[in-house]
Motif scaffolding. Structure first.
Motif, PDB file in Angstrom:
ATOM      1  N   ALA A  14       0.817  -1.213   0.000  1.00  0.00           N
ATOM      2  CA  ALA A  14       0.000   0.000   0.000  1.00  0.00           C
ATOM      3  C   ALA A  14       0.852   1.265   0.000  1.00  0.00           C
ATOM      4  O   ALA A  14       0.343   2.352  -0.308  1.00  0.00           O
ATOM      5  CB  ALA A  14      -0.927   0.005   1.208  1.00  0.00           C
ATOM      6  N   GLY A  15       2.130   1.158   0.365  1.00  0.00           N
ATOM      7  CA  GLY A  15       2.982   2.333   0.307  1.00  0.00           C
ATOM      8  C   GLY A  15       4.001   2.449   1.417  1.00  0.00           C
ATOM      9  O   GLY A  15       4.832   3.361   1.406  1.00  0.00           O
ATOM     10  N   GLU A  16       3.972   1.536   2.378  1.00  0.00           N
ATOM     11  CA  GLU A  16       4.920   1.638   3.485  1.00  0.00           C
ATOM     12  C   GLU A  16       6.330   1.191   3.100  1.00  0.00           C
ATOM     13  O   GLU A  16       7.290   1.465   3.826  1.00  0.00           O
ATOM     14  CB  GLU A  16       4.423   0.819   4.684  1.00  0.00           C
ATOM     15  N   ALA A  17       6.467   0.500   1.990  1.00  0.00           N
ATOM     16  CA  ALA A  17       7.786   0.045   1.541  1.00  0.00           C
ATOM     17  C   ALA A  17       7.925   0.269   0.046  1.00  0.00           C
ATOM     18  O   ALA A  17       6.940   0.266  -0.704  1.00  0.00           O
ATOM     19  CB  ALA A  17       7.988  -1.438   1.865  1.00  0.00           C
ATOM     20  N   VAL A  18       9.163   0.494  -0.378  1.00  0.00           N
ATOM     21  CA  VAL A  18       9.462   0.672  -1.799  1.00  0.00           C
ATOM     22  C   VAL A  18       9.701  -0.675  -2.466  1.00  0.00           C
ATOM     23  O   VAL A  18       9.364  -0.881  -3.625  1.00  0.00           O
ATOM     24  CB  VAL A  18      10.700   1.581  -1.983  1.00  0.00           C
ATOM     25  N   ALA A  19      10.284  -1.608  -1.706  1.00  0.00           N
ATOM     26  CA  ALA A  19      10.635  -2.902  -2.282  1.00  0.00           C
ATOM     27  C   ALA A  19      10.785  -3.940  -1.191  1.00  0.00           C
ATOM     28  O   ALA A  19      10.944  -3.613   0.000  1.00  0.00           O
ATOM     29  CB  ALA A  19      11.940  -2.791  -3.081  1.00  0.00           C
ATOM     30  N   LEU A  20      10.742  -5.189  -1.614  1.00  0.00           N
ATOM     31  CA  LEU A  20      11.120  -6.322  -0.772  1.00  0.00           C
ATOM     32  C   LEU A  20      12.467  -6.809  -1.272  1.00  0.00           C
ATOM     33  O   LEU A  20      12.677  -6.938  -2.476  1.00  0.00           O
ATOM     34  CB  LEU A  20      10.097  -7.451  -0.869  1.00  0.00           C
ATOM     35  N   ARG A  21      13.379  -7.089  -0.351  1.00  0.00           N
ATOM     36  CA  ARG A  21      14.707  -7.552  -0.748  1.00  0.00           C
ATOM     37  C   ARG A  21      15.071  -8.811   0.034  1.00  0.00           C
ATOM     38  O   ARG A  21      14.834  -8.905   1.231  1.00  0.00           O
ATOM     39  CB  ARG A  21      15.749  -6.464  -0.483  1.00  0.00           C
ATOM     40  N   SER A  22      15.644  -9.760  -0.682  1.00  0.00           N
ATOM     41  CA  SER A  22      16.141 -10.975  -0.040  1.00  0.00           C
ATOM     42  C   SER A  22      17.585 -11.178  -0.456  1.00  0.00           C
ATOM     43  O   SER A  22      17.894 -11.182  -1.653  1.00  0.00           O
ATOM     44  CB  SER A  22      15.299 -12.184  -0.459  1.00  0.00           C
ATOM     45  N   ARG A  23      18.487 -11.315   0.519  1.00  0.00           N
ATOM     46  CA  ARG A  23      19.894 -11.560   0.233  1.00  0.00           C
ATOM     47  C   ARG A  23      20.326 -12.852   0.923  1.00  0.00           C
ATOM     48  O   ARG A  23      20.166 -12.986   2.139  1.00  0.00           O
ATOM     49  CB  ARG A  23      20.760 -10.376   0.682  1.00  0.00           C
ATOM     50  N   THR A  24      20.870 -13.747   0.136  1.00  0.00           N
ATOM     51  CA  THR A  24      21.274 -15.048   0.667  1.00  0.00           C
ATOM     52  C   THR A  24      22.749 -15.278   0.389  1.00  0.00           C
ATOM     53  O   THR A  24      23.188 -15.174  -0.765  1.00  0.00           O
ATOM     54  CB  THR A  24      20.449 -16.180   0.019  1.00  0.00           C
ATOM     55  N   ASN A  25      23.512 -15.563   1.438  1.00  0.00           N
ATOM     56  CA  ASN A  25      24.923 -15.910   1.275  1.00  0.00           C
ATOM     57  C   ASN A  25      25.045 -17.400   0.970  1.00  0.00           C
ATOM     58  O   ASN A  25      24.393 -18.237   1.608  1.00  0.00           O
ATOM     59  CB  ASN A  25      25.709 -15.581   2.549  1.00  0.00           C
ATOM     60  N   LEU A  26      25.887 -17.728  -0.007  1.00  0.00           N
ATOM     61  CA  LEU A  26      26.033 -19.106  -0.469  1.00  0.00           C
ATOM     62  C   LEU A  26      27.503 -19.487  -0.523  1.00  0.00           C
ATOM     63  O   LEU A  26      28.362 -18.640  -0.770  1.00  0.00           O
ATOM     64  CB  LEU A  26      25.402 -19.268  -1.862  1.00  0.00           C
ATOM     65  N   GLN A  27      27.775 -20.783  -0.333  1.00  0.00           N
ATOM     66  CA  GLN A  27      29.132 -21.310  -0.439  1.00  0.00           C
ATOM     67  C   GLN A  27      29.136 -22.529  -1.353  1.00  0.00           C
ATOM     68  O   GLN A  27      28.131 -23.240  -1.460  1.00  0.00           O
ATOM     69  CB  GLN A  27      29.661 -21.710   0.940  1.00  0.00           C
ATOM     70  N   PRO A  28      30.250 -22.797  -2.039  1.00  0.00           N
ATOM     71  CA  PRO A  28      30.338 -24.012  -2.848  1.00  0.00           C
ATOM     72  C   PRO A  28      30.096 -25.252  -1.991  1.00  0.00           C
ATOM     73  O   PRO A  28      30.529 -25.309  -0.829  1.00  0.00           O
ATOM     74  CB  PRO A  28      31.766 -23.979  -3.391  1.00  0.00           C
ATOM     75  N   ALA A  29      29.403 -26.236  -2.559  1.00  0.00           N
ATOM     76  CA  ALA A  29      29.114 -27.454  -1.805  1.00  0.00           C
ATOM     77  C   ALA A  29      30.393 -28.157  -1.381  1.00  0.00           C
ATOM     78  O   ALA A  29      30.436 -28.832  -0.344  1.00  0.00           O
ATOM     79  CB  ALA A  29      28.238 -28.391  -2.636  1.00  0.00           C
ATOM     80  N   GLY A  30      31.463 -27.999  -2.163  1.00  0.00           N
ATOM     81  CA  GLY A  30      32.744 -28.644  -1.836  1.00  0.00           C
ATOM     82  C   GLY A  30      33.509 -27.944  -0.745  1.00  0.00           C
ATOM     83  O   GLY A  30      34.569 -28.421  -0.328  1.00  0.00           O
ATOM     84  N   GLY A  31      33.011 -26.805  -0.277  1.00  0.00           N
ATOM     85  CA  GLY A  31      33.693 -26.086   0.799  1.00  0.00           C
ATOM     86  C   GLY A  31      34.593 -24.973   0.277  1.00  0.00           C
ATOM     87  O   GLY A  31      34.739 -24.765  -0.939  1.00  0.00           O
ATOM     88  N   THR A  32      35.203 -24.263   1.192  1.00  0.00           N
ATOM     89  CA  THR A  32      36.072 -23.144   0.843  1.00  0.00           C
ATOM     90  C   THR A  32      37.201 -23.595  -0.087  1.00  0.00           C
ATOM     91  O   THR A  32      37.874 -24.592   0.176  1.00  0.00           O
ATOM     92  CB  THR A  32      36.683 -22.543   2.120  1.00  0.00           C
ATOM     93  N   LEU A 339      11.945  -2.558   2.611  1.00  0.00           N
ATOM     94  CA  LEU A 339      12.729  -1.337   2.435  1.00  0.00           C
ATOM     95  C   LEU A 339      11.821  -0.118   2.361  1.00  0.00           C
ATOM     96  O   LEU A 339      11.001   0.019   1.444  1.00  0.00           O
ATOM     97  CB  LEU A 339      13.569  -1.434   1.147  1.00  0.00           C
ATOM     98  N   GLY A 340      11.974   0.793   3.339  1.00  0.00           N
ATOM     99  CA  GLY A 340      11.161   2.000   3.369  1.00  0.00           C
ATOM    100  C   GLY A 340      11.709   3.097   2.482  1.00  0.00           C
ATOM    101  O   GLY A 340      12.804   2.997   1.925  1.00  0.00           O
ATOM    102  N   ARG A 341      10.951   4.170   2.374  1.00  0.00           N
ATOM    103  CA  ARG A 341      11.327   5.302   1.518  1.00  0.00           C
ATOM    104  C   ARG A 341      12.372   6.207   2.172  1.00  0.00           C
ATOM    105  O   ARG A 341      13.066   6.957   1.477  1.00  0.00           O
ATOM    106  CB  ARG A 341      10.099   6.161   1.211  1.00  0.00           C
ATOM    107  N   ASP A 342      12.455   6.185   3.488  1.00  0.00           N
ATOM    108  CA  ASP A 342      13.262   7.185   4.191  1.00  0.00           C
ATOM    109  C   ASP A 342      14.679   6.732   4.480  1.00  0.00           C
ATOM    110  O   ASP A 342      15.431   7.431   5.158  1.00  0.00           O
ATOM    111  CB  ASP A 342      12.569   7.580   5.505  1.00  0.00           C
ATOM    112  N   GLY A 343      15.088   5.560   3.986  1.00  0.00           N
ATOM    113  CA  GLY A 343      16.447   5.090   4.214  1.00  0.00           C
ATOM    114  C   GLY A 343      16.687   4.541   5.601  1.00  0.00           C
ATOM    115  O   GLY A 343      17.847   4.274   5.968  1.00  0.00           O
ATOM    116  N   SER A 344      15.650   4.385   6.387  1.00  0.00           N
ATOM    117  CA  SER A 344      15.804   3.839   7.733  1.00  0.00           C
ATOM    118  C   SER A 344      16.123   2.351   7.642  1.00  0.00           C
ATOM    119  O   SER A 344      15.916   1.717   6.598  1.00  0.00           O
ATOM    120  CB  SER A 344      14.514   4.048   8.537  1.00  0.00           C
ATOM    121  N   PRO A 345      16.643   1.762   8.722  1.00  0.00           N
ATOM    122  CA  PRO A 345      16.964   0.329   8.688  1.00  0.00           C
ATOM    123  C   PRO A 345      15.754  -0.498   8.258  1.00  0.00           C
ATOM    124  O   PRO A 345      14.628  -0.259   8.710  1.00  0.00           O
ATOM    125  CB  PRO A 345      17.379   0.032  10.131  1.00  0.00           C
ATOM    126  N   ALA A 346      16.023  -1.474   7.417  1.00  0.00           N
ATOM    127  CA  ALA A 346      14.943  -2.299   6.893  1.00  0.00           C
ATOM    128  C   ALA A 346      14.384  -3.209   7.975  1.00  0.00           C
ATOM    129  O   ALA A 346      15.108  -3.672   8.862  1.00  0.00           O
ATOM    130  CB  ALA A 346      15.452  -3.132   5.721  1.00  0.00           C
TER     131      ALA A 346
END
Length: 405
Positions: A14-32, A339-346
């Motif tokens: 309705a307007g309280e957020a500009v976007a939805l964001r999902s960030r996922t950290n991934l590693q190779p299955a074989g390890g570092t 994510l809000g419009r005012d740059g505040s923490p998500a």
């Protein structure tokens, strides 16, 4: 961490957020330190991977593209398809059923989530709905006339087109056809990429020597036989036998291949990979739904956003096996940032398969009560006779072609 709820998603849409964001950290299955193999691209020379320098926080990192925006959209669509086929997610998915003809029944059912141009694809254009060519049917006409300023028909029959974008460039209006921008954008990149080298070789247990076959391998006149060393059995081209591969045994998959090093496509090592997914609520808010009030429009946008949330949750559970030798393991469960419009923490909320189902069910039920529901009956098309004939003829041609390198 709180879970995502329908009320939170509706307020965001309705307007309280500009976007939805999902960030996922991934590693190779074989390890570092284990290699992963990115997609390769055609180049004249040099590196075959899509690498570039990106600023990550206060430093610059050499990154490599592991999965593109287009590829990620396809994976998200397949994740939604898995939920739809298992009847865990309920939303309209038009499809063409090829099982009506036994010669092409192996194609099965092709949905708008699998067609390259979604519901605007030529596969749907050249199929029949209730015995009428799709574009001439009331449903097809409504799709043809859909525009961002009146997206009601596309929302009703194929709402995923509003989420992943669609351009009806091959329809009656050509380049002026319906055009909806992507609201869902995702990609996976590897950080701190270091290029590797790939080695390859082949030892022929038959030890077929190149000299034994030199200038003596011909294309056989019978495609089933593939090749021959007898000129009289060969395909005739300009009154003389056609030589295949200048006599190389490798052209017919025999002979040794000497050890080689490929410095341009030998995989990469990375510090980690990041999948970044953004669902633009700003883009969804630009959609208009004629003859519906503000509450109905908010409800429709919320339902489309809920499909995006479901695609994130379901894709996570389908794993990150991107291609051969590129299996990635997530370091944490999926979460969404509002994510809000005012740059505040998500505001960060957890999502999973069950949460996604619940939010989608509540969103679609609420939209229906406002008068902007989805189609509930299967939108099942069958291929037109001309399309069936085209497929069969194409298969006949393919069966007679000789394989080429």
């Amino acid at each position: 961490m709180p879970e995502l709820t329908f009320e939170k998603l509706r307020a965001a849409a309705a307007g309280e957020a500009v976007a939805l964001r999902s960030r996922t950290n991934l590693q190779p299955a074989g390890g570092t330190g284990d290699k992963v193999f990115p997609p390769t691209y055609s180049v004249d020379r040099g590196i075959k991977y899509a690498t570039e320098d990106r600023r990550i926080g206060d430093r610059v990192s050499t990154t490599v593209l592991l999965d593109s925006v287009a590829s990620q959209a396809n994976r998200a669509e397949l994740a939604l398809l898995e939920g739809w086929e298992s009847q865990e997610l309920s939303f309209p998915v038009p499809f063409v059923d090829f099982s009506i003809d036994e010669d092409i029944a192996d194609l099965g059912r092709l949905t708008a989530l699998e067609a390259p141009h979604r519901l605007a694809d030529a596969i749907f254009r050249d199929s029949l709905l209730d015995g009428t060519l799709f574009r001439l049917h009331d449903v097809g006409r409504a799709i043809t006339d859909s525009q961002p300023r009146n997206a009601t028909a596309l929302y009703h029959y194929s709402p995923t087109g509003l989420l992943f974008g669609m351009w009806d460039s091959t329809g009656p209006k050509g380049g002026l056809g319906s055009k909806f921008q992507r609201a869902y954008v995702s990609e996976i990149v590897g950080l701190d990429a270091e290029l590797g080298r790939k080695v390859s070789s082949r030892i022929d247990p038959l030890q077929v020597e190149r000299e034994a076959a030199a200038r003596q391998i011909f294309v056989h006149s019978d495609p089933q036989q593939v090749w021959t060393m007898a000129p009289e059995e060969a395909v005739q081209a300009k009154k003389r036998p056609k030589v295949k591969g200048r006599g190389k045994p490798s052209e017919i998959n025999h002979g040794n291949i000497p050890p080689l090093i490929d410095a341009n496509a030998g995989g990469v090592t990375i510090s980690k990979a990041i999948q970044t997914t953004v669902i633009s609520l700003a883009a969804l808010r630009r959609l208009r739904f004629a003859d519906h009030n503000r509450e109905a429009e908010i409800a429709a946008r919320t339902a489309v956003a809920a499909l995006g949330v479901a695609s994130i949750a379901y894709q996570h559970e389908m794993d990150y096996d991107l291609r051969s030798r590129c299996l990635l393991i997530p370091e944490h469960s999926p979460r969404v940032e509002l994510l809000g419009r005012d740059g505040s923490p998500a505001e960060v909320v957890d999502i999973d398969r069950t949460t996604a189902q619940t939010v989608l069910d509540e969103a679609t039920e609420h939209a229906s009560t406002t008068g902007i529901g989805w189609a509930t009956n299967d939108i099942q098309l069958i291929p037109a006779p001309k399309l069936i004939d085209l497929i069969k003829r194409s298969r006949e041609v393919s069966a007679t072609k000789q394989p080429t390198k």
